[in-house]
Enzyme design. Structure first.
Site, PDB file in Angstrom:
ATOM      1  N   GLU A 184       4.652   7.697 -10.282  1.00  0.00           N
ATOM      2  CA  GLU A 184       5.398   8.199  -9.110  1.00  0.00           C
ATOM      3  C   GLU A 184       6.892   7.920  -9.274  1.00  0.00           C
ATOM      4  O   GLU A 184       7.724   8.768  -8.975  1.00  0.00           O
ATOM      5  CB  GLU A 184       4.924   7.503  -7.835  1.00  0.00           C
ATOM      6  CG  GLU A 184       3.703   8.100  -7.207  1.00  0.00           C
ATOM      7  CD  GLU A 184       3.247   7.251  -6.031  1.00  0.00           C
ATOM      8  OE1 GLU A 184       3.482   7.646  -4.892  1.00  0.00           O
ATOM      9  OE2 GLU A 184       2.663   6.163  -6.260  1.00  0.00           O
ATOM     10  N   SER A 236       0.849  -1.190   0.000  1.00  0.00           N
ATOM     11  CA  SER A 236       0.000   0.000   0.000  1.00  0.00           C
ATOM     12  C   SER A 236       0.884   1.238   0.000  1.00  0.00           C
ATOM     13  O   SER A 236       2.109   1.151   0.021  1.00  0.00           O
ATOM     14  CB  SER A 236      -0.899   0.002   1.237  1.00  0.00           C
ATOM     15  OG  SER A 236      -0.107   0.262   2.373  1.00  0.00           O
ATOM     16  N   LYS A 237       0.212   2.374   0.004  1.00  0.00           N
ATOM     17  CA  LYS A 237       0.894   3.673  -0.043  1.00  0.00           C
ATOM     18  C   LYS A 237       2.009   3.792   1.006  1.00  0.00           C
ATOM     19  O   LYS A 237       3.030   4.419   0.782  1.00  0.00           O
ATOM     20  CB  LYS A 237      -0.128   4.791   0.210  1.00  0.00           C
ATOM     21  CG  LYS A 237      -0.885   5.159  -1.026  1.00  0.00           C
ATOM     22  CD  LYS A 237      -0.113   6.147  -1.888  1.00  0.00           C
ATOM     23  CE  LYS A 237      -0.423   5.985  -3.342  1.00  0.00           C
ATOM     24  NZ  LYS A 237       0.706   6.067  -4.229  1.00  0.00           N
ATOM     25  N   ARG A 238       1.745   3.185   2.178  1.00  0.00           N
ATOM     26  CA  ARG A 238       2.724   3.399   3.245  1.00  0.00           C
ATOM     27  C   ARG A 238       4.057   2.718   2.940  1.00  0.00           C
ATOM     28  O   ARG A 238       5.040   2.920   3.621  1.00  0.00           O
ATOM     29  CB  ARG A 238       2.161   3.000   4.615  1.00  0.00           C
ATOM     30  CG  ARG A 238       2.093   1.532   4.848  1.00  0.00           C
ATOM     31  CD  ARG A 238       1.259   1.190   6.068  1.00  0.00           C
ATOM     32  NE  ARG A 238       0.819  -0.177   5.952  1.00  0.00           N
ATOM     33  CZ  ARG A 238       1.499  -1.207   6.419  1.00  0.00           C
ATOM     34  NH1 ARG A 238       2.623  -1.027   7.064  1.00  0.00           N
ATOM     35  NH2 ARG A 238       1.042  -2.432   6.246  1.00  0.00           N
ATOM     36  N   GLY A 270       5.686   3.294   0.290  1.00  0.00           N
ATOM     37  CA  GLY A 270       6.390   4.151  -0.674  1.00  0.00           C
ATOM     38  C   GLY A 270       5.666   4.162  -2.010  1.00  0.00           C
ATOM     39  O   GLY A 270       4.498   3.784  -2.094  1.00  0.00           O
TER      40      GLY A 270
END
Ligand code: GLU
Length: 482
Positions: free
Chosen positions: A263, A253-255, A257
């Site tokens: 991105e 997930s986003k956490r 990175g």
């Protein structure tokens, strides 16, 4: 030999995630390694979540990675259209066929009724399955309800017994008990097909030979096989590629990175690095080589060497690979990639191209991303306004610091042009004549010239900065110390 035709079929509901990019890459490598075709198909039947922006982003992401397709959006092809939203008549025709043959039926149950059924199953601790209420409606009942303006869904009749076996090229045979499936929906009440139905029709009519996709779709495959069966058409071969998990084996997930291709691009990663990294997320070429060219990947790609177990996402490896590709890449290309932001900083101009290229070339071996080049190159474009604190304590505060810098200053002023090799020789003999080790002159000089304790080779740095800048910076350091 059969024609190899594979597809990448993203739903344009978000960015191109690294999981999707890896699926695209495996399909591409498979097609390219066997002289097959890659088809790009946009699965945009989820009208509420699909957006044009997302479709554009996915296409840009693939282009940036260098994954090209043979048929699909922007390319066309003999089996299009390649957007599901443009294929509705085809889906409708085959839904009608299944209805006519009695293999599917209209279901008028309201969401409220289904909710009650689901809650009942939960209370009894049973797996919820549609109870089949509408399966027994007579044709005149159906006609009447349709005439009343009811908008039913269409469900496939699923056998209550037996197993459906998925022959998976990566996982072997995976069996699914038909009893656990219900009469699932193949067309929604607005007439649009569900994912499982559209995918079958498209894979069939686009003559897909191999479906290589994410493991999360494995549980959809028995449903799709039941649809193939009902339509009496042959299914393609399947290969479900394992999940990508975070280092702690949790869902990515986003956490953890950056997880989208855009991105990574925006953070200064090179497409080669991402491709190389993604290729090895689950595929092993059978040797310990980490850095691989695309040609080698194509030559060696084999579904037999794709792992069944989850791949672990490790950004430090990706970053290491990125550093490798930055150091190896064509310098003109790196220059182009950072030209815009470097101009915005006022560093690159029309007149200093050669200088900029030499600077990049000198510093890039330490850069893990393109943007780290900016930090590493700062003192080549900006004056030195402060000195590394620890370095200043160590090299400027000691007795004799001014003498050392003055000696280097005199050495430079006696030479018109600085050449790294000459400089080195001179500095070494200068140190000797002062009874010092060369490093005792090198460290304070480096700090004076760059403000830093770590730079590429000091003599190359000095050559590039030129005698005038070096002298000015050494004088500035002498006044700072004094
Ligand atoms: N559209 C699906 C997705 O984005 C892929 C379906 C498939 O590959 O069968 O997850």
């Amino acid at each position: 030999m059969e024609d190899i035709r594979v597809r990448f079929a993203p739903s344009p509901t978000g960015t191109l995630h690294i999981g999707g990019a890896r699926t695209a890459l495996f399909n591409w490598l498979y097609a390219r390694s066997l002289g097959g075709k890659l088809i790009l198909r946009l699965e945009d039947t989820d009208t509420t979540r699909s957006t044009e922006d997302s479709a554009r982003g996915i296409i840009e992401g693939l282009e940036w990675l260098g994954i090209d397709w043979d048929e699909g959006p922007l390319k066309g092809g003999a089996f299009g259209p390649y957007r599901q939203s443009e294929r509705l008549p085809l889906y409708k025709q085959y839904i009608q066929q299944l209805l006519d043959e009695g293999k599917a039926y209209y279901c008028f149950c309201s969401p409220e009724e289904l909710k009650i059924q689901r809650e009942k199953a939960e209370r009894n601790k049973l797996n919820y399955k549609y109870e089949g209420t509408c399966k027994s409606l007579t044709s005149s009942q159906v006609k009447e309800l349709l005439e009343q303006g009811m908008q039913p869904v269409v469900r496939l009749k699923v056998p209550n017994t037996g197993v459906t076996v998925v022959h998976d090229l990566i996982r072997g045979d995976v069996e699914f008990d038909n009893r656990l499936l219900d009469d699932f929906i193949i067309a929604k009440s607005d007439g649009w097909p569900t994912y499982n139905f559209a995918v079958v029709i498209d894979d069939h009519f686009m003559k897909i030979s191999h479906v290589i996709r994410a493991e999360e779709h494995l549980s959809n495959t028995p449903k799709q096989l039941l649809i193939y069966n009902a339509l009496k058409i042959d299914a393609p071969q399947f290969a479900h590629v394992s999940m990508i998990l975070a280092p702690d084996r949790s869902k990515l997930s986003k956490r953890h990175g950056a997880t989208s291709v855009q991105e990574f691009r925006d953070q200064g990663y090179l497409p080669q690095a991402l491709i190389n990294y993604l290729a090895l997320l689950g595929w092993s070429p059978g040797n310990d080589v980490d850095i691989m060219s695309v040609q080698d990947m194509i030559a060696g790609f084999d579904l037999n060497n794709v792992s069944k177990s989850a791949a672990i996402y490790d950004t430090s490896k990706l970053t290491w690979m990125n550093g490798h590709y930055i150091a190896e890449a064509n310098i003109d290309w790196i220059f182009e990639l950072i030209d815009k932001p470097a101009r915005a900083k006022g560093w690159f101009t029309d007149d200093n191209r050669e200088y900029c290229k030499q600077v990049i070339d000198l510093v890039r071996s330490r850069a893990k991303t393109l943007y780290e080049i900016f930090d590493l190159a700062e003192y080549f474009f900006n004056p030195v306004i402060n000195y590394d604190e620890k370095g200043a304590n160590k090299y400027f505060s000691r007795p004799g610091a001014i003498d050392k810098l003055t000696a280097v200053l005199n050495m430079i002023s006696s030479a018109n042009v600085l050449y790294a090799s000459e400089l080195e020789q001179k500095l070494r003999s200068q140190a000797e004549s002062m009874g010092l080790k060369a490093s005792e002159l090198i460290h304070p000089t480096r700090l004076a010239i760059s403000g830093r304790t770590m730079t590429p080779g000091l003599f190359e740095v000095m050559e590039l900065l030129g005698a005038e800048t070096c002298m000015q910076r050494i004088k500035q350091a002498i006044s700072f110390i004094a």
